[in-house]
Scaffold this active site. Structure first.
Site, PDB file in Angstrom:
ATOM      1  N   GLU A 182       0.803  -1.228   0.000  1.00 28.31           N
ATOM      2  CA  GLU A 182       0.000   0.000   0.000  1.00 28.31           C
ATOM      3  C   GLU A 182       0.833   1.272   0.000  1.00 28.31           C
ATOM      4  OE1 GLU A 182      -4.159  -0.239   1.950  1.00 28.31           O
ATOM      5  OE2 GLU A 182      -2.776  -1.278   3.319  1.00 28.31           O
ATOM      6  N   ASP A 206      -3.731   0.054  10.394  1.00 25.90           N
ATOM      7  CA  ASP A 206      -4.785  -0.849   9.909  1.00 25.90           C
ATOM      8  C   ASP A 206      -4.219  -2.219   9.548  1.00 25.90           C
ATOM      9  OD1 ASP A 206      -6.555   1.221  10.257  1.00 25.90           O
ATOM     10  OD2 ASP A 206      -6.813   1.639   8.122  1.00 25.90           O
TER      11      ASP A 206
END
Length: 169
Positions: free
Chosen positions: A18, A30
């Protein structure tokens, strides 16, 4: 344990995809929360390493917490990257350093509230939300502020917008 290592490696791989490969201006929380599951204290060190420690919360406190938490959809869609980019710029310019330190300092009292005095959980969430709103201009808006005020008027002690803010839950 190897299970712990595999969870850690999974989280690091997700961060790499990411943040580095997709060039998304996001944090790591997260990925580590999802990979490890459960209720954990997650510490992000300046050297890039991450420490994950389970929070030992009693079944009774967990039940009380679950009975008193609510999740609402704001029905507001937004691109979190716009909020996170502004937040990162302000952090790099040291504007958000003190605010970030203040939020990190809430970690210990929040953990203590979860394990010792659940009445403080909402108060600490509220303090964290009031601080977070100052990190970037789009974290909140009049609609979110109105929803939050409504919640407080109906008996909530505190709350937060999950993720980057600006909408969502």
């Amino acid at each position: 344990s190897s299970n712990r290592n595999s969870k850690y490696n999974l989280a690091k791989a997700a961060c790499d995809v990411e943040i580095n490969r997709c060039k998304k201006p996001i944090g790591k929380q997260d990925q580590f929360a999802v990979s490890f599951g459960g209720m954990n204290e997650i510490q992000f060190n300046s050297d890039g390493e991450v420490e994950v420690s389970p929070i030992k919360i009693s079944t009774n406190n967990l039940n009380i917490l679950e009975e008193n938490l609510m999740l609402f959809d704001t029905n507001i869609k937004r691109k979190s990257s716009h909020i996170l980019e502004e937040q990162q710029e302000k952090y790099e310019n040291r504007e958000n350093l003190e605010l970030t330190k203040k939020m990190v300092q809430l970690r210990k009292p929040f953990k203590r509230a979860l394990t010792e005095n659940l009445d403080d959980v909402g108060l600490i969430l509220n303090e964290a939300w009031e601080t977070k709103k100052q990190l970037a201009s789009k974290i909140t808006n009049s609609e979110i502020d109105e929803l939050y005020k409504k919640g407080l008027s109906l008996g909530a002690v505190g709350g937060k917008i999950c993720g980057a803010g600006g909408g969502g839950f």
